[in-house]
Design an enzyme around this catalytic site. Structure first.
Site, short mmCIF file in Angstrom:
data_model
loop_
_atom_site.label_atom_id
_atom_site.label_comp_id
_atom_site.label_asym_id
_atom_site.label_seq_id
_atom_site.Cartn_x
_atom_site.Cartn_y
_atom_site.Cartn_z
N CYS A 87 0.84 -1.20 0.00
CA CYS A 87 0.00 0.00 0.00
C CYS A 87 0.87 1.25 0.00
O CYS A 87 1.57 1.51 -0.97
CB CYS A 87 -0.98 -0.06 1.17
SG CYS A 87 -2.37 1.06 0.97
N HIS A 195 -3.39 -5.73 0.98
CA HIS A 195 -2.72 -5.95 2.27
C HIS A 195 -2.68 -7.42 2.66
O HIS A 195 -3.59 -7.89 3.36
CB HIS A 195 -3.49 -5.20 3.37
CG HIS A 195 -3.33 -3.72 3.33
ND1 HIS A 195 -2.37 -3.05 4.05
CD2 HIS A 195 -4.02 -2.77 2.65
CE1 HIS A 195 -2.47 -1.75 3.83
NE2 HIS A 195 -3.46 -1.55 2.97
N GLU A 197 -1.02 -8.77 4.94
CA GLU A 197 -0.91 -8.90 6.41
C GLU A 197 -2.27 -8.79 7.09
O GLU A 197 -2.39 -9.07 8.28
CB GLU A 197 0.07 -7.85 6.96
CG GLU A 197 -0.47 -6.44 7.15
CD GLU A 197 -0.57 -5.62 5.85
OE1 GLU A 197 -0.35 -6.18 4.77
OE2 GLU A 197 -0.91 -4.42 5.94
#
Lengths: 221, 76
Positions: A87, A195, A197
């Site tokens: 990002c 993302h 994560e």
């Protein structure tokens, strides 16, 4: 295994990134402040997290790309250390010149915050080896400036060299050729808007992001 | 001494903000506007001795992203 997550003023996915790396790979993971000009020694992975570094002043990622720590990140990337930018991290890597192109305002003007379908384009990279080529996965995006731009010659070259890691499987932000994640020419730097994560266990709605980290540890080990 | 630096999107680069501004202008009832492109003006106060080369270097290293933007330097 040792990893570092870089923190800028305005980073907000730094802790999530550190938790994902620590939990999945077991790496000794440190948070490194942007004013540092030296990174911890023996790093096997550097992550540039999401957020709004420097309040997106000037252009998203522009100020962070010129901060002291980035000189050390650029040097480490040149030595082959894997660098993952997610990002705002992707925006910082393009602004720092580690990845080609630029990330512009979403074509639809609006901030986009939802889980999107991605197609894995290259499953041969150190970041994508636990996926299959052509596989469809689901990972959330949350960005205002994710509209990837590069001139046609650059896009053709990147596609020819297998440097498009992920594409959106649906329209998301107007990105050139639906590109969601790209690799550098050596294959050790990945920038992606989604993302991974945020998708590492069932509680988060899926674990398609987890495999990126699982693949990485196999490649690095 | 003051220098003004205009940073604009290159031709052919989509400008969603310009499009939204254009739309808003029309929404206010103004007609006859064909296109709007938004850029950025940066004013720099500096010593008279600062060279044009240094100003250009500031632009290419930071103020403009040369992948998508052009810049123009206007010295007063």
């Amino acid at each position: 295994m040792r990893a570092a997550v870089i923190q800028f003023p305005g980073s907000n996915c730094d802790r999530d990134m550190a938790v994902a790396i620590r939990d999945i790979t077991g790496a000794d993971t440190s948070l490194v402040w942007h004013r540092e000009s030296v990174l911890p020694t023996g790093l096997d992975l550097i992550a540039i997290p999401g957020g709004f570094s420097y309040g997106d002043y000037l252009r998203s990622g522009a100020m962070a790309a010129r901060s002291p720590v980035m000189q050390a990140v650029i040097a480490a990337a040149g030595r082959g250390v894997p660098v993952l930018g997610v990002c705002n991290g992707f925006q910082i890597l393009t602004e720092a010149g580690l990845l080609p192109g630029a990330l512009m305002r979403n074509a639809g003007i609006r901030f986009v915050c939802r889980t999107v379908g991605l197609t894995v384009e290259n499953s041969q990279s150190m970041f994508t080896s636990s996926y299959s080529a052509g596989e469809k996965i689901h990972i959330p995006v949350a960005h205002h400036d994710g509209n990837f731009f590069a001139d046609d010659a650059t896009l053709d070259r990147m596609e020819g060299e297998g440097r498009v890691a992920f594409r959106y499987a649906e329209p998301v932000n107007g990105s050139a050729r639906n590109i969601a994640g790209v690799l550098n020419d050596a294959g050790n730097v990945l920038g992606m808007m989604p993302h991974p994560e945020r998708m590492i266990e069932a509680m988060q709605g899926g674990s398609d992001g987890r495999r990126l980290f699982e693949g990485l540890i196999r490649e690095i080990a | 001494m003051k220098t003004r630096i205009f940073v604009t999107l290159k031709n052919g680069v989509l400008d969603p903000q310009g499009k939204a501004i254009h739309h808003a202008i029309e929404g206010l009832g103004f007609s006859g506007v064909h296109d709007v492109r938004a850029g950025r003006l940066i004013e720099i106060e500096h010593e008279p001795g600062l060279s044009k080369a240094d100003l250009e270097s500031m632009c290419t290293k930071l103020l403009a992203n040369m992948v998508i933007e052009n810049f123009e330097i206007e010295q007063a």
